[in-house]
Motif scaffolding. Structure first.
Motif, short mmCIF file in Angstrom:
data_model
loop_
_atom_site.label_atom_id
_atom_site.label_comp_id
_atom_site.label_asym_id
_atom_site.label_seq_id
_atom_site.Cartn_x
_atom_site.Cartn_y
_atom_site.Cartn_z
N ASP A 138 0.82 -1.21 0.00
CA ASP A 138 0.00 0.00 0.00
C ASP A 138 0.85 1.26 0.00
N LYS A 174 -5.17 -2.05 1.15
CA LYS A 174 -6.09 -0.90 1.18
C LYS A 174 -6.01 -0.05 -0.08
N LYS A 181 -10.28 -0.01 -1.53
CA LYS A 181 -10.01 1.42 -1.43
C LYS A 181 -11.29 2.22 -1.38
N ILE A 202 -13.28 1.78 1.92
CA ILE A 202 -12.74 2.56 3.03
C ILE A 202 -13.15 4.02 2.91
#
Length: 257
Positions: A139, A244, A250, A253
């Motif tokens: 990430d 993430k 992505k 979140i």
């Protein structure tokens, strides 16, 4: 040797065509001809394996800077999944290693065959190393860069410094002469061996992760974005082992923020 059963058993034990088989060719019994056809098919498959093995050995040897040089192959497993590490391996095999007949791109082999080859590779390799690059690093620096850095780490972890590195479709930040080989795991024995070590190590890791997070089904899909995995993400959200920076995680979140 007159019964079909006796002939069939003898052919199963034979490793090459021999003079006593001339009579079998003339035997018109259907059971004998069936056994003979199976024997011929097995010999053909063995020859194909040998030819492919010889090509891989010749490919690796073509990069030897001198006859006693060490060639390292490196490859990765797990660039595409939504969860888990990307795993890389580096392997130095003896030049013209004939003991690893049948080694190929890990994706072309069954799990049982890969595990058998892992033991053989570790027995015959001059040196090998495996590196795990966790999701947080992926990430932070992106999957491509994380894979390159992991390959570099696996090469640097080898007990013997190679004279030349063959990398599967990757140019690495190392001070060793190298070649980036497209579809290298199908061309190079050293890269194929590395691919088997990397994939087996990653699969084992994901099975262990499954024990901690059984609701995601990591043992079934190894972190790839299957329907089962996506549904689990919707129901439970991502874990610390999920990437993430990968979609749809992505966006999930962002929506919660």
């Amino acid at each position: 040797m007159t019964t079909i059963k006796e002939i069939t058993e003898a052919l199963k034990q034979a490793q090459q065509q021999e003079p006593w088989m001339d009579a079998i060719v003339q035997d018109e019994r259907s059971g004998v001809q069936k056994a003979w056809a199976q024997f011929q098919k097995r010999l053909q498959k063995q020859q194909q394996l040998q030819d492919a093995h010889t090509e891989k050995l010749a490919f690796d040897a073509s990069y030897l800077p001198h006859p006693d040089a060490f060639i390292a192959g490196t490859d990765e497993a797990g660039r595409g999944p939504l969860a888990g590490p990307v795993v890389t391996a580096a392997v130095i095999l003896p030049n013209y290693c004939g003991e690893l007949l049948g080694i190929n791109d890990s994706k072309q082999l069954s799990k049982e065959t890969r595990e058998k080859f892992v033991a053989m590779i570790k027995t015959h390799a001059i040196a090998y190393a495996v590196h795990f690059q966790p999701a947080e690093v992926i990430d932070a620096i992106n999957i491509y860069e994380a894979t390159k850095q992991s390959m570099k780490a696996s090469i640097e972890a080898l007990e013997i410094k190679p004279d030349f590195v063959l990398a599967d479709a990757m140019t690495l930040p190392i001070d060793i002469p190298q070649a980036s080989v497209i579809k290298g795991d199908a061309k190079s024995l050293a890269i194929a061996a590395a691919s088997i070590l990397a994939k087996t190590a990653r699969d084992d890791y994901m099975e262990q992760l499954h024990e901690l997070f059984p609701q995601y089904g990591f043992a079934q899909h190894a972190g790839y974005g299957t329907k089962q995995h996506l549904e689990a993400l919707e129901n439970y959200g991502p874990t610390e082992h999920h990437r993430k920076s990968f979609e749809p995680i992505k966006s999930m979140i962002v929506q919660k923020e």
